[in-house]
Design a protein around this motif. Structure first.
Motif, PDB file in Angstrom:
ATOM      1  N   VAL A  82      28.656 -27.572  19.295  1.00  0.00           N
ATOM      2  CA  VAL A  82      28.943 -25.885  19.514  1.00  0.00           C
ATOM      3  C   VAL A  82      29.224 -25.321  20.524  1.00  0.00           C
ATOM      4  O   VAL A  82      29.275 -26.303  21.548  1.00  0.00           O
ATOM      5  CB  VAL A  82      27.450 -25.357  19.145  1.00  0.00           C
ATOM      6  N   ARG A  83      29.568 -24.123  20.910  1.00  0.00           N
ATOM      7  CA  ARG A  83      29.953 -23.626  22.211  1.00  0.00           C
ATOM      8  C   ARG A  83      28.706 -22.666  22.555  1.00  0.00           C
ATOM      9  O   ARG A  83      28.310 -21.876  21.771  1.00  0.00           O
ATOM     10  CB  ARG A  83      31.178 -22.891  21.966  1.00  0.00           C
ATOM     11  N   VAL A  84      28.252 -22.996  23.635  1.00  0.00           N
ATOM     12  CA  VAL A  84      27.276 -22.233  24.282  1.00  0.00           C
ATOM     13  C   VAL A  84      27.903 -21.356  25.227  1.00  0.00           C
ATOM     14  O   VAL A  84      28.613 -21.599  26.028  1.00  0.00           O
ATOM     15  CB  VAL A  84      26.133 -22.916  25.069  1.00  0.00           C
ATOM     16  N   ASP A  85      27.721 -19.990  24.942  1.00  0.00           N
ATOM     17  CA  ASP A  85      28.228 -19.100  25.808  1.00  0.00           C
ATOM     18  C   ASP A  85      26.989 -18.454  26.506  1.00  0.00           C
ATOM     19  O   ASP A  85      25.985 -18.408  26.368  1.00  0.00           O
ATOM     20  CB  ASP A  85      28.747 -17.620  24.839  1.00  0.00           C
ATOM     21  N   VAL A  86      27.361 -17.902  27.937  1.00  0.00           N
ATOM     22  CA  VAL A  86      26.473 -17.280  28.805  1.00  0.00           C
ATOM     23  C   VAL A  86      26.678 -15.933  29.057  1.00  0.00           C
ATOM     24  O   VAL A  86      27.973 -15.596  29.512  1.00  0.00           O
ATOM     25  CB  VAL A  86      26.290 -18.290  30.235  1.00  0.00           C
ATOM     26  N   LEU A  87      25.887 -15.095  28.935  1.00  0.00           N
ATOM     27  CA  LEU A  87      26.316 -13.586  29.045  1.00  0.00           C
ATOM     28  C   LEU A  87      25.311 -13.086  30.017  1.00  0.00           C
ATOM     29  O   LEU A  87      24.075 -13.358  30.191  1.00  0.00           O
ATOM     30  CB  LEU A  87      25.906 -12.957  27.807  1.00  0.00           C
ATOM     31  N   ILE A  88      25.955 -12.417  30.914  1.00  0.00           N
ATOM     32  CA  ILE A  88      25.356 -11.477  31.961  1.00  0.00           C
ATOM     33  C   ILE A  88      25.553 -10.052  31.687  1.00  0.00           C
ATOM     34  O   ILE A  88      26.422  -9.644  31.624  1.00  0.00           O
ATOM     35  CB  ILE A  88      26.347 -11.780  33.350  1.00  0.00           C
ATOM     36  N   TYR A  92      20.566 -26.708  27.577  1.00  0.00           N
ATOM     37  CA  TYR A  92      21.720 -26.357  28.344  1.00  0.00           C
ATOM     38  C   TYR A  92      21.752 -24.722  28.523  1.00  0.00           C
ATOM     39  O   TYR A  92      21.769 -24.298  29.669  1.00  0.00           O
ATOM     40  CB  TYR A  92      22.914 -26.590  27.626  1.00  0.00           C
ATOM     41  N   GLY A  93      21.234 -23.855  27.284  1.00  0.00           N
ATOM     42  CA  GLY A  93      21.110 -22.514  27.556  1.00  0.00           C
ATOM     43  C   GLY A  93      20.056 -22.186  28.559  1.00  0.00           C
ATOM     44  O   GLY A  93      20.265 -21.506  29.571  1.00  0.00           O
ATOM     45  N   THR A 101      20.548 -20.348  32.242  1.00  0.00           N
ATOM     46  CA  THR A 101      20.195 -18.850  32.466  1.00  0.00           C
ATOM     47  C   THR A 101      19.020 -19.088  33.445  1.00  0.00           C
ATOM     48  O   THR A 101      19.026 -17.954  34.206  1.00  0.00           O
ATOM     49  CB  THR A 101      19.343 -18.450  30.994  1.00  0.00           C
ATOM     50  N   GLU A 102      18.247 -20.010  33.443  1.00  0.00           N
ATOM     51  CA  GLU A 102      17.234 -20.283  34.805  1.00  0.00           C
ATOM     52  C   GLU A 102      18.078 -20.229  36.040  1.00  0.00           C
ATOM     53  O   GLU A 102      17.602 -19.470  37.009  1.00  0.00           O
ATOM     54  CB  GLU A 102      16.420 -21.336  34.557  1.00  0.00           C
ATOM     55  N   ALA A 118      18.646 -18.398  24.500  1.00  0.00           N
ATOM     56  CA  ALA A 118      17.805 -18.642  25.706  1.00  0.00           C
ATOM     57  C   ALA A 118      17.971 -17.212  26.406  1.00  0.00           C
ATOM     58  O   ALA A 118      18.916 -16.499  26.416  1.00  0.00           O
ATOM     59  CB  ALA A 118      18.251 -19.650  26.715  1.00  0.00           C
ATOM     60  N   ARG A 119      16.996 -16.707  27.236  1.00  0.00           N
ATOM     61  CA  ARG A 119      17.023 -15.284  28.050  1.00  0.00           C
ATOM     62  C   ARG A 119      16.077 -15.448  29.114  1.00  0.00           C
ATOM     63  O   ARG A 119      15.062 -15.971  28.979  1.00  0.00           O
ATOM     64  CB  ARG A 119      16.630 -14.439  26.928  1.00  0.00           C
ATOM     65  N   GLU A 120      16.755 -14.992  30.165  1.00  0.00           N
ATOM     66  CA  GLU A 120      16.090 -14.492  31.379  1.00  0.00           C
ATOM     67  C   GLU A 120      16.534 -13.299  31.705  1.00  0.00           C
ATOM     68  O   GLU A 120      17.602 -12.843  31.426  1.00  0.00           O
ATOM     69  CB  GLU A 120      16.609 -15.577  32.564  1.00  0.00           C
ATOM     70  N   THR A 121      15.535 -12.631  32.757  1.00  0.00           N
ATOM     71  CA  THR A 121      15.870 -11.452  33.125  1.00  0.00           C
ATOM     72  C   THR A 121      15.895 -11.273  34.696  1.00  0.00           C
ATOM     73  O   THR A 121      14.904 -11.899  35.293  1.00  0.00           O
ATOM     74  CB  THR A 121      15.044 -10.197  32.667  1.00  0.00           C
ATOM     75  N   VAL A 122      16.830 -10.699  35.292  1.00  0.00           N
ATOM     76  CA  VAL A 122      17.127 -10.531  36.763  1.00  0.00           C
ATOM     77  C   VAL A 122      16.162  -9.189  36.866  1.00  0.00           C
ATOM     78  O   VAL A 122      16.743  -8.341  36.384  1.00  0.00           O
ATOM     79  CB  VAL A 122      18.411 -10.741  37.278  1.00  0.00           C
ATOM     80  N   LYS A 123      15.060  -9.024  37.361  1.00  0.00           N
ATOM     81  CA  LYS A 123      14.117  -7.923  37.414  1.00  0.00           C
ATOM     82  C   LYS A 123      14.963  -6.791  38.197  1.00  0.00           C
ATOM     83  O   LYS A 123      15.396  -7.421  39.340  1.00  0.00           O
ATOM     84  CB  LYS A 123      12.745  -8.081  37.762  1.00  0.00           C
TER      85      LYS A 123
END
Lengths: 612, 399
Positions: free
Chosen positions: A495-501, A521-522, A526-527, A552-557
């Protein structure tokens, strides 16, 4: 190209080796097992180089070769020993160059297997040695570094006997450093390596086993005449390229380049034919006479095929023309890498490059940075996939961004390797763990000696290109050695993992992975990005997604506080200068989904400090 | 460090003054509001101790140089007078360091040498432990008419946490004495947001000050800042937390508002007319001359900074009368940028046009600003993000 002024000329111009018997041999050896030192000793013993001009690693001409202790370009040299003409053909010493190695071996009748007596035979050496045996080369096995306290020649000899079937009583013991045993080694080469066969009467067939670009003379090819005679000034034909040239200069290296009138069957030398691009004089090319061509080329030619790909982007976008220029120049001397323009939303304009393997990629990148003074960003390496679509068609892709939508996919084939690891038995567990975590399937396990074993895996290339070798080395304290060869393809659940900002995909981070590894990987990406992306005025979500699904999800506060408490006197100037610097800095930022991301964040995120 | 008068090339350029003052005409109504006042800042570097958070130019245990220092201030002033700085001054500010460490006689001599307009403001930073009735009377006699009292904190554990060697009761005691002295205007400095401080500690300090018979007309609350190369910088356990700092700031703003103080600048709150005129002028782009080590000046389109070390400054002044370490001529756009940055820190705010483009792209900015006519003024949350907002200011959009 090396230009050396060596006063020694043993041959009158135009002379061939005449009646003197010839021995063509190469040295098969692992990095640091002493090949360059042995070559130096041979040059000294045979008085090939003026002692005043002698320096260490004489035959390794590139700085990179000396530093890394590897040979990138094959060299050859003609020396004299006891009324024999010896051609020493130095082979490239890395797994990425197996094809080049095979061509060098094809130019020889014998090979010196050089093994460090304190370390034993290594995986690549073994693989090259098998290759030599398959080509019917006579193997002269030699244990080096017997002067070292840690040397264990008995154990190593037993190991070689066991693995290669070479009688341990036939294995020589030398110290290339002190010179002990080197004359006996040369004697053994003369005695055991068969003379070249081949008739001077048959039509010319000569093998090009290396080509290098010289800015004054154009391409200079290393050549072995198999049949017939190669005459200076004659019209010649390259059988695979289908081109016709004039043999402008034919010569030998002793090691100074010395023009001769002709090279006869069995002789090794060089050829200059007015060619401007090494891609037109590839390793494995068969040279024949234009007037009296041979009916068949020599066997074994292959077009070099890139295995590993990555995007190379100038750190400073203004350096794009310089990068293009550098790639074109490098290509003159290395036909095996490919490049084409690529544009990335995150990294700007650059080139998608293909390489024979990981080391090749590193070498090209390092040469670009060093010899052309460029600062580059490289994307994570990828491999060549074949996507089979539901409509029955096929798409070849290596850039993850080009992977078709899951809905159109029937299945994807990925390239596989047959990887051989030789490792002290204490590290068996950790190597097996690594290979399994990289989707390796064990094919074979064999003890070379009670202390060392050989593990053979079938493993996806994609798993090996990302940090595998470094992991292997660090997990085994450097004791493991690795060799690999292509082993077809396999269908895999990729599968292709995309990273979204901030909900915008960042092409530079898209990666093709096995579905089972997508989550980890995700999470890792993200981390990593959360710690690298500076806080903004708003919360920035960083997501990894497969298809439309976020895995996967992370947040830059959002920033809470960004203010200088004091603003008096000198603070005013400092504050203004800071703002002016920030404005400058913004030029080096990429805006993705309204998020200002510094270039350094991409560089750090793409660094392969894998923590799997 | 060589003690000689190592004058930088910048100094020589400065000696070619007077230049044409930078042209600020035609920069728009916003910039025409520059006050026509001139200030003098005197940096008095002497300190008893070096506080852990402090990165100012200070000289501990150097009081024997006070006499030489005073002579040098007078000499430095004389040099600038010759070069035409627009004296008499509208405001004088004695900062430090610790000006209250200076013997009153020398203080009187320094102030006596600075020509001032009638009604000029003369502010002096005072360390609470130096403040006695006698000292206060002597300072007032010397010309001081405004005190800025460095209380910093009123609890022992907060003082210890920031590394200030001061008796816990000294701050409020000194504040009581100033309160009783009948000055029209005086201020108190607090350092807030340290890990050793609680919300209650901060509220308590503000309550106590407001409860004085004549409360300070201005309260400055500085968020604890870790400056590099300080003792505090090396002790990460005492470093403040961003969330705590932010909350303390909001708490201070609320509490001070409740007691009639309005923010006049990011870290300053004052009752109507009670702010420090010298600093208010600085923030609105006014010109001033700085005397003493590390002092900064702004005049005739230039900003410059003096040698930082007391000894180097002394050597330079005694040798040639000027001790400029760095100097620059401001480009017109730099003038505008400075004025915008400073105005953003105050309730005057910046013209809407300076941020309009950024707000289009980053609507979040609008949530940090309140409109006030044609101006945009930072709200409470926005003030905490002042520097981030400043990054979006576009000087080119004014015009």
């Amino acid at each position: 190209m090396k230009t050396i002024t060596c006063s020694l000329t043993r041959y009158a111009p135009g002379a061939v080796s005449g009646s003197r018997p010839i021995r063509n041999f190469s040295i098969i050896s692992h990095v640091d097992h002493g090949k360059s030192t042995l070559s130096d000793r041979i040059l000294e013993l045979t008085h090939a180089v003026d002692p005043r001009l002698m320096r260490e690693q004489y035959l390794d001409s590139m700085d990179l070769e000396r530093e890394r202790g590897i040979t990138i370009k094959a060299q050859n040299v003609r020396v004299h020993w006891r009324d024999h003409v010896l051609h020493l053909i130095d082979t490239p010493g890395h797994v990425d160059f197996t094809y080049e190695v095979s061509r060098s071996l094809a130019a020889c009748e014998g090979a010196v297997l050089l093994v460090d007596a304190s370390q034993g035979i290594q995986a690549q050496t073994l693989a090259t040695c098998y290759q030599a045996i398959e080509n019917d080369l006579e193997i002269v096995a030699v244990l080096n570094k017997i002067d070292l306290p840690a040397a264990d020649p008995e154990r190593c000899a037993t190991e070689i006997e066991r693995v290669l079937g070479i009688d341990s009583s036939q294995i020589l013991r030398i110290s290339a450093k002190t010179g002990e045993g080197v004359p006996a080694l040369l004697d053994a080469v003369v005695e055991r390596v068969p003379p070249p066969s081949g008739s001077p009467e048959t039509p010319l067939r000569a093998l090009i086993f290396d080509s290098a670009y010289d800015q004054y003379r154009g391409v200079v090819s290393s050549i072995r005449v198999v049949d017939g005679v190669l005459r200076s000034g004659s019209r010649i034909r390259f059988m695979q390229a289908g081109s016709t040239h004039e043999a402008e200069e034919v010569g030998i290296r002793s090691p100074a380049s010395t023009p001769v009138d002709q090279l006869g069957a069995g002789e090794v030398g060089y050829l200059v034919a007015g060619i401007k691009d090494v891609g037109r004089a590839r390793s494995g090319e068969t040279v024949t006479s234009a007037e009296r061509p041979a009916p068949e080329p020599l066997a074994g030619y292959r077009d070099p095929k890139p295995m590993v790909f990555c995007g190379l982007f100038p750190l400073d976008g203004d350096e794009l023309p310089e990068l293009r220029d550098a790639l074109e120049k490098l290509k003159l001397n290395d036909s095996s890498f490919t490049f084409e323009p690529e544009s990335s939303k995150a990294l700007g304009f650059g080139f998608r490059c293909g390489f024979l393997g990981l080391l090749h990629m590193e070498i090209v990148r390092e040469r670009l940075e060093r010899e052309f003074d460029l600062s580059l960003i490289a994307t994570a390496p990828s491999v060549a996939y074949v996507a089979h679509l539901t409509d029955g068609s096929e798409i070849h892709f290596e850039n993850p961004s080009d992977m078709p939508e899951a809905s159109r996919l029937d299945h994807v084939d990925e390239p596989m390797l047959r990887a051989t690891v030789i490792v002290p038995s204490d590290y068996t567990g950790t190597v097996m763990e690594l290979c399994q975590s990289r989707r390796g399937e064990m094919l074979r396990m064999e003890y070379l000696s009670p202390e060392r074993l050989e593990l053979v895996y079938r493993i996806p290339l994609a798993e090996v290109v990302v940090d595998f070798f470094d992991q292997l080395k660090s997990r085994t304290k450097g004791y493991a050695s690795l060799d690999y060869e292509p082993a077809g393809t396999q269908t895999a659940n990729l599968v292709r993992v995309d990273v979204l900002i901030n909900h915008v995909p960042v092409d530079a981070f898209s990666t093709v992975v096995h579905r089972a590894q997508a989550d980890s990987y995700g999470r890792r990406m993200t981390e990593k990005l959360r710690s690298l992306i500076p806080r903004q005025l708003f919360d920035v979500p960083i997501q990894a997604a497969v298809g439309g699904r976020v895995i996967a999800r992370e947040t830059v506060k959002a920033k809470r506080k960004d203010v200088l408490a004091k603003c008096y006197g000198g603070d005013i100037t400092r504050k203004r200068k800071l703002l002016e610097r920030q404005k400058e800095g913004k030029k080096r930022m990429k805006s993705i989904g309204r998020v200002e991301v510094p270039q350094e964040a991409f560089v750090s995120a793409l660094r392969l400090d894998d923590d799997r | 460090m060589p003690a000689g008068p190592a004058r930088s090339p910048a100094d020589n350029r400065l000696l070619t003054l007077p230049d044409e003052p930078a042209r600020e005409a035609g920069l728009g109504g916003f910039l025409d509001a520059k006050p026509d006042v001139f200030g003098v800042y005197v940096h008095v570097p002497f300190c008893r101790d070096h506080c852990d958070y402090c990165a100012f130019s200070v000289a501990v245990g150097q009081e024997h140089l006070a006499e030489r220092y005073s002579r040098a201030i007078e000499r430095e002033l004389a040099v600038w007078k010759d070069r035409g700085v627009p004296l008499p001054a509208d405001t004088v500010y004695l900062g430090g360091g610790t000006p209250s460490r200076l013997p009153p006689r020398l203080l009187a001599e320094i102030l006596g040498s600075i020509p001032r307009r009638p009604g000029a403001e003369v502010t002096m930073e005072v360390n609470p432990e130096d403040l006695t009735d006698d000292a206060l009377a002597a300072w007032v006699a010397a010309g001081v008419n405004r005190i800025s009292l460095g209380v910093q904190a009123t609890c022992a554990h907060v003082l210890a946490g920031i590394g200030r060697r001061q008796d816990a009761s000294a701050g409020m005691q000194a504040a009581g004495l100033v309160s009783a002295a009948g000055l029209d205007s005086w201020g108190v400095d607090l350092i807030i947001g340290s890990p050793s401080e609680t919300d209650a500690d901060l509220l308590q300090a503000i309550e106590s000050l407001s409860a004085l018979e004549m409360p300070p007309s201005q309260v400055s609350c500085y968020l604890l800042t870790v400056e590099s190369r300080t003792r505090l910088a090396r002790d990460w356990r005492r470093h403040p937390d961003e969330e705590v700092l932010s909350r303390r700031y909001e708490l201070a703003d609320e509490a001070l508002a409740a007691h009639g103080y309005q923010w006049v600048e990011i870290s300053n709150w004052a009752r109507p007319g009670g702010g420090c005129r010298h600093n208010l002028a600085t923030w609105s782009g006014a010109e001033y001359l700085g005397l003493g080590p590390s002092a900064c000046s702004h005049w005739a389109g230039r900003r410059w900074e003096n040698e930082r070390s007391l000894r180097r400054w002394l050597a330079c002044v005694e040798a040639g009368g000027s001790a400029v370490a760095e100097s620059e001529v401001l480009e017109p756009y730099q003038v505008i940028l400075e004025r915008l940055v400073l105005a953003l820190r105050t309730p005057s705010g910046v013209p809407r046009s300076a941020l309009a483009g950024a707000i289009d792209t980053y609507p979040e900015l609008a949530e940090l600003l309140d409109p006030s006519g044609e101006m945009l003024v930072l709200n409470r949350r926005g003030r905490l993000l002042c520097d981030a907002v400043a990054g979006y200011l576009d000087p080119a959009a004014l015009g």
